[in-house]
Design a protein around this motif. Structure first.
Motif, PDB file in Angstrom:
ATOM      1  N   HIS A 102     -20.726   4.874  -7.117  1.00  0.00           N
ATOM      2  CA  HIS A 102     -21.381   3.658  -7.196  1.00  0.00           C
ATOM      3  C   HIS A 102     -22.337   3.342  -5.836  1.00  0.00           C
ATOM      4  O   HIS A 102     -23.221   2.703  -6.020  1.00  0.00           O
ATOM      5  CB  HIS A 102     -20.278   2.619  -6.909  1.00  0.00           C
TER       6      HIS A 102
ATOM      7  N   GLU B  25     -26.318   2.072  -6.651  1.00  0.00           N
ATOM      8  CA  GLU B  25     -26.554   0.983  -6.276  1.00  0.00           C
ATOM      9  C   GLU B  25     -27.657   1.177  -5.303  1.00  0.00           C
ATOM     10  O   GLU B  25     -28.582   0.238  -5.268  1.00  0.00           O
ATOM     11  CB  GLU B  25     -25.110   0.148  -5.676  1.00  0.00           C
TER      12      GLU B  25
ATOM     13  N   THR C 180     -22.835 -15.016  -5.512  1.00  0.00           N
ATOM     14  CA  THR C 180     -22.919 -14.106  -6.660  1.00  0.00           C
ATOM     15  C   THR C 180     -22.563 -15.147  -7.967  1.00  0.00           C
ATOM     16  O   THR C 180     -23.139 -14.881  -9.353  1.00  0.00           O
ATOM     17  CB  THR C 180     -21.544 -13.527  -6.645  1.00  0.00           C
TER      18      THR C 180
ATOM     19  N   ASP D 104     -21.100  -4.110  -7.426  1.00  0.00           N
ATOM     20  CA  ASP D 104     -20.702  -4.834  -8.742  1.00  0.00           C
ATOM     21  C   ASP D 104     -19.176  -5.027  -8.697  1.00  0.00           C
ATOM     22  O   ASP D 104     -18.816  -5.885  -9.240  1.00  0.00           O
ATOM     23  CB  ASP D 104     -21.051  -3.681  -9.671  1.00  0.00           C
ATOM     24  N   ALA D 105     -18.140  -4.208  -7.985  1.00  0.00           N
ATOM     25  CA  ALA D 105     -16.839  -4.605  -8.086  1.00  0.00           C
ATOM     26  C   ALA D 105     -16.548  -5.684  -7.421  1.00  0.00           C
ATOM     27  O   ALA D 105     -15.725  -6.680  -7.659  1.00  0.00           O
ATOM     28  CB  ALA D 105     -16.160  -3.229  -7.548  1.00  0.00           C
TER      29      ALA D 105
ATOM     30  N   ARG E 190     -18.557  -8.247  -6.735  1.00  0.00           N
ATOM     31  CA  ARG E 190     -19.140  -9.374  -7.317  1.00  0.00           C
ATOM     32  C   ARG E 190     -18.004  -9.931  -8.413  1.00  0.00           C
ATOM     33  O   ARG E 190     -17.622 -10.978  -8.374  1.00  0.00           O
ATOM     34  CB  ARG E 190     -20.454  -9.085  -8.142  1.00  0.00           C
ATOM     35  N   ILE E 191     -17.420  -8.859  -9.357  1.00  0.00           N
ATOM     36  CA  ILE E 191     -16.586  -9.222 -10.468  1.00  0.00           C
ATOM     37  C   ILE E 191     -15.337  -9.733  -9.908  1.00  0.00           C
ATOM     38  O   ILE E 191     -14.971 -10.764 -10.269  1.00  0.00           O
ATOM     39  CB  ILE E 191     -16.550  -8.273 -11.313  1.00  0.00           C
TER      40      ILE E 191
ATOM     41  N   LEU F  33     -14.555  -1.224 -14.316  1.00  0.00           N
ATOM     42  CA  LEU F  33     -16.012  -0.685 -14.190  1.00  0.00           C
ATOM     43  C   LEU F  33     -16.169   0.732 -14.552  1.00  0.00           C
ATOM     44  O   LEU F  33     -17.104   1.201 -15.141  1.00  0.00           O
ATOM     45  CB  LEU F  33     -16.764  -1.065 -12.862  1.00  0.00           C
TER      46      LEU F  33
ATOM     47  N   ALA G  13     -22.443  -7.393 -13.633  1.00  0.00           N
ATOM     48  CA  ALA G  13     -22.526  -5.975 -12.862  1.00  0.00           C
ATOM     49  C   ALA G  13     -24.111  -5.188 -12.935  1.00  0.00           C
ATOM     50  O   ALA G  13     -24.155  -4.377 -13.838  1.00  0.00           O
ATOM     51  CB  ALA G  13     -21.585  -4.941 -13.489  1.00  0.00           C
TER      52      ALA G  13
ATOM     53  N   LEU H 159     -24.378  -1.154 -12.312  1.00  0.00           N
ATOM     54  CA  LEU H 159     -23.923  -0.349 -13.250  1.00  0.00           C
ATOM     55  C   LEU H 159     -24.526  -0.433 -14.801  1.00  0.00           C
ATOM     56  O   LEU H 159     -25.024   0.429 -15.404  1.00  0.00           O
ATOM     57  CB  LEU H 159     -22.375  -0.806 -13.388  1.00  0.00           C
ATOM     58  N   SER H 160     -25.041  -1.801 -15.219  1.00  0.00           N
ATOM     59  CA  SER H 160     -25.479  -2.199 -16.264  1.00  0.00           C
ATOM     60  C   SER H 160     -27.073  -1.398 -16.405  1.00  0.00           C
ATOM     61  O   SER H 160     -27.271  -1.076 -17.290  1.00  0.00           O
ATOM     62  CB  SER H 160     -25.380  -3.531 -16.705  1.00  0.00           C
TER      63      SER H 160
END
Length: 825
Positions: free
Chosen positions: A8, A12, A60, A611-612, A614-615, A641, A722, A725-726
């Motif tokens: 990640h 990122e 976020t 991402d982690a 945020r989610i 993820l 995310a 990652l996306s």
RNA sequence: GCCGAGGUGGCGGAAUUGGUAGACGCGUAGGUCUCAAAAACCUAUGAAGGCAACUUCGUGAGGGUUCGAUUCCCUCUCUCGGCACCA
């Protein structure tokens, strides 16, 4: 297939750099009213300790909505800035000698870096800081506009003074008699200060709440704060000289029960009633007045339990029955409520009762109650009561309902007799904006040698905050220590002229920042009318619930003022507003350094990725709720993820597994709907469900289970959540390279939901017998509407039959597609 | 005291606003892999009873409306915010 852990950190960092190089989403303020969306996050104070997880939450949440809206083709504006003036930087300067400008700059740089790491897609092109001269120049300009309209004025009077912060405070900043910031006990001081006349707008501020899409609790709060109350002003006469003493009350129906009148100490002095007092009372009265004046806030609070007062020996005539009752002075009567003169009705008011008992005053019951026990308690002078009953001892009104006709008739009669008139009072008072602090916007006022105030000329704006200042608090404004400031004033205005040494409350800075956002580099005006017209009002404002009365009220006031001046065409700045909750420490308590329960977002990003983080924060629960942090649950999101990453590496196929296709489209539907109403926790749960099914099918199959197109649909709906990652997966799958220009997932169009694909072929219908579920019917979709058939199926179901044995069905209910309910006896 | 929000498994929380309570995640237990551990994955997981199919109970407490209530109504209770000598 071997599962790998995707890197990640590498992904990122790489995409963050790419987006920055591309200036993705920068300079979005264009004058295009089509489909505009102005999404606003309450700008933050850049504290030295950097971004905390609470900041992450609100930023976020909006970023997810922003990315979604963009993909839906909306013209989105998502700006960023800093509420950069304020006490912490100044206090730090007092301790360390480091200039607040320095610490603020460092803090902003830290915040900026952290926000970018999080993948927040702010439009940095219009970034602002309230401490920047090109910003506060317009804060000062606004002050001058208010000044020219007499809405900024100077007045002396009792003000709230915080001995620790060494400054005055607005009423809104005093909480339970203590300073909002440092909890010191607030003192009263007499000072000449600058005020904004917000009370001119009190009715509009109240009525304007009606049509706002705000949490009802917040609106209610503002209503209470404005505190509009309709009552009756009733004229009593002083027996000694026939002078009128007007009381204000909401409970005029008890006027026959008045056995004394109480006046606030300050009011007594204001009306100069001291001269009427007999010599034998004079000493006691003077002593009481003197003592009241020197009471501290703390002593007053103790006084809540033990009321003090003094008899003046004067007599007041109750106009309704001609009775003479004593006039007393007591400090439980507050200067700024009603007329500061209160009619004492001890039988029906708790405070009056207490006071009457202590000073042996008469008590007359004028309302009798149905409840015999209450009634006799009041009759025996054991207690007061303020409930509904029937008027007694009230002349012509005896026997009437004290809350109904009686109340109405007493009012009508008093007014008819010329003894009273309707009067509406408000709790809201004018906004005291002077602060005896350094790190704030200088008030653009200069004084001539006679001490008369004059506005700083517009060509002298920005009226620069001097830098040669001794910050150490000495009980007066630090700006007084600046030689440059005084020299500048004399140079520009003449010998003997002095600048205003106070600065403005930082809430002035933050009351209009959302306007400057729209045109932050404009040097001719605070923002062009064109842009203001295009983008206002704000479509969604996300802000912490702690700003309910202060910021939101002031910002509304500024908006209405600027509208009246012809700069704005809107009445309200924020049509839709929502609050984010607080993120609590793992112990369920508010995070604080002293409790040692603070979670540092940087550490989480390092371990699990942005991402982690945020989610996870969105998955914790509803946005508006307070939620405790759970370290292990973040790992669960990181796992989620990682599973996506691995699944996306698998081969695609030419026909998506039908059940998965259905799930995918159900997910698309749910995510789309939830994003629109900010229900991000359930949107994420649905994405997880989809992945669970995808993984299950993939495990059971040797070949791929998703087509490339469907895989891309999933990546697209994952993108707001995310972004890193996306973006990576999208690039991998489509094989786009930089040479073709940016074609990443964040500029793709949000997928179209296909209702047909989302529909289940079979519907499960539950069958209840006498309210308990006894069986499930699997019914083909086409047959759901066939009531006769479904009921028949239900009744012949063996499970159901078991429960129907020896019974007669007396009622049958079918809710199409959901449930069959059979009632049998 | 007044106003507001709320009370659902061991925990964070879902529930189409009156229609199968506990989605999703965490934790826990057992398992697979491994020399072992970690990681990853699989299975189970509201409570009670039963070998079992199954049954009963269950959304702070009590009552009501309803074929059906976490959801609506009444009474009470507790928690968290806010306001408060406001006449």
């Amino acid at each position: 297939m071997k599962k790998i852990h995707y890197d990640h950190a590498e992904i990122e960092q790489r995409w963050q750099k790419t987006w920055e190089d591309l200036d993705l989403f920068q300079n979005q303020v264009i004058a295009n009213p089509q489909n505009k969306q102005y999404l606003l996050f309450a700008f933050a104070y850049p504290s030295g300790s950097g971004l905390h997880v609470g900041h992450v939450e609100s930023k976020t949440a909006l970023d997810m909505l922003v990315r979604f809206s963009r993909m839906q083709g909306k013209n989105v504006y998502f700006p960023v800035g800093w509420d950069a003036f304020g006490l912490p930087a100044e206090n730090y300067a007092i301790q360390t000698g480091v200039h607040p400008a320095e610490t603020t700059k460092t803090a902003i740089n830290t915040f900026r870096k952290q926000i970018k790491r999080l993948g927040i897609s702010y439009d940095w092109a219009n970034e602002i800081a309230t401490s920047h001269p090109e910003y506060y120049r317009w804060t000062q300009w606004l002050f001058l506009q208010l000044y020219h309209k007499s809405l900024a004025y100077q007045d002396s009077g009792a003000v709230n003074w915080c001995p620790s912060c060494q400054t005055v405070l607005a009423n809104e900043q005093v909480v339970e008699g203590q300073c909002e910031r440092c909890d010191s006990l607030v003192e009263q001081k007499n000072l000449k200060q600058w005020y904004f006349k917000i009370t001119d707008y009190r009715d509009e501020l109240l009525n304007g709440l009606e049509n706002l899409d705000w949490p009802e609790a917040t609106k209610q709060h503002q209503r209470h704060w404005i505190g509009k109350a309709k009552g009756l002003s009733i004229d009593f006469k002083l027996k000694e000289n026939n002078q009128t003493l007007t009381v204000w009350t909401k409970f005029w129906e008890t006027v026959y029960g008045v056995t004394f009148v109480v006046i606030a100490p300050e009011k007594f002095e204001e009306l100069e009633l001291g001269k009427l007092i007999d010599s034998d009372k004079k000493k006691a009265v003077e002593e009481y007045l003197d003592q009241a004046k020197h009471k501290t806030e703390e002593e007053r609070r103790i006084g809540e339990k033990d009321k003090s007062g003094v008899d003046t020996g004067l007599t007041v005539i109750n106009p309704v029955n001609g009775q003479g009752v004593p006039l007393l002075i007591a400090d439980y009567v507050l200067m700024d409520v009603g007329t500061a003169i209160v009619m004492g009705v001890p039988a029906h008011d708790e405070r009056d009762f207490e006071f009457a008992k202590k000073y042996n005053l008469n008590i007359t019951q004028v309302i009798s109650y149905e409840d015999k026990e209450f009634d006799s308690q009041v009759k025996n002078q054991e207690r007061s009561f303020a409930g509904r009953g029937v008027l007694i001892n009230s002349g012509r009104f005896d026997g009437q309902d004290s809350w109904g006709e009686g109340k109405q008739n007493v009012a009508d009669w008093l007014i008819e007799q010329g003894l009273a008139r309707w009067e509406t009072t408000y709790k809201l008072r004018d906004w005291l904006i002077s602060r005896q602090r350094y790190w704030g916007t200088p008030i653009p006022i200069v004084y001539d040698p006679e001490g008369q105030p004059h506005p700083v000329k517009e060509e002298h704006l920005p009226w620069i905050l001097p830098t040669d200042v001794d910050f150490n608090p000495k009980g007066e404004s630090p700006l007084k220590s600046s030689r440059e400031f005084i020299e500048r004033t004399e140079r520009l205005y003449g010998k003997g002229w002095r600048p205003e040494f106070d600065t403005m409350d930082t809430f002035v800075d933050s009351s209009w920042y959302f306007l400057r956002y729209l045109d932050a580099r404009n040097s001719q005006e605070f923002a062009s009318k064109d842009k203001l017209k295009t983008w206002l009002p704000v479509d969604l404002y996300l802000i912490g619930p702690e700003h309910i009365v202060l910021h939101l009220l002031y910002a509304r006031f500024f908006t209405k003022f600027l509208r009246d001046e012809g700069y704005l065409e809107i009445d309200e700045p924020f049509n839709k507003m929502r609050h984010q909750g607080m993120i609590l420490g793992p112990d369920g308590k508010k995070m604080s350094k002293s409790k040692g329960n603070v979670i540092n977002p940087d550490e989480i990003i390092q371990k699990f990725g942005a991402d982690a983080l945020r989610i996870y924060e969105m998955f914790m629960g509803p946005l508006e709720a307070d939620k405790p942090w759970d370290d292990r649950a973040v790992a669960g999101v990181a796992r989620f993820l990682n599973r996506i990453y691995n699944l996306a590496q698998e081969e695609t196929t030419n026909k998506t597994e039908p059940t998965l296709e259905r799930k995918l489209h159900q997910t698309l539907k749910k995510v789309t709907e939830d994003l629109l109403v900010l229900k991000l926790n359930t949107a994420i749960a649905m994405l997880m469900e989809c992945v669970n099914q995808w993984e299950k099918l993939s495990r059971e199959s040797n070949i791929g289970v998703l087509t490339k197109e469907d895989l891309l649909i999933f990546i697209k709906i994952l993108a707001p959540f995310a972004p890193f990652l996306s973006e990576e997966l999208y690039a991998q799958i489509t094989g786009t390279t930089e040479s073709t220009g940016y074609q990443g997932v964040h500029v793709q169009v949000w997928p179209e939901f296909d209702a047909k694909l989302a529909q289940e072929e079979q519907v499960m219908i539950a069958v209840q017998v006498n309210g308990k579920v006894r069986a499930q019917l699997a019914v083909e979709r086409q047959q759901v509407g066939d009531q006769v058939k479904i009921l028949d199926l239900a009744k012949t179901n063996p499970e159901v039959e078991k429960w129907l044995a020896d019974k007669i069905i007396i009622k049958e209910i079918y809710v199409p597609g959901r449930i069959v309910s059979l009632v049998a006896d």
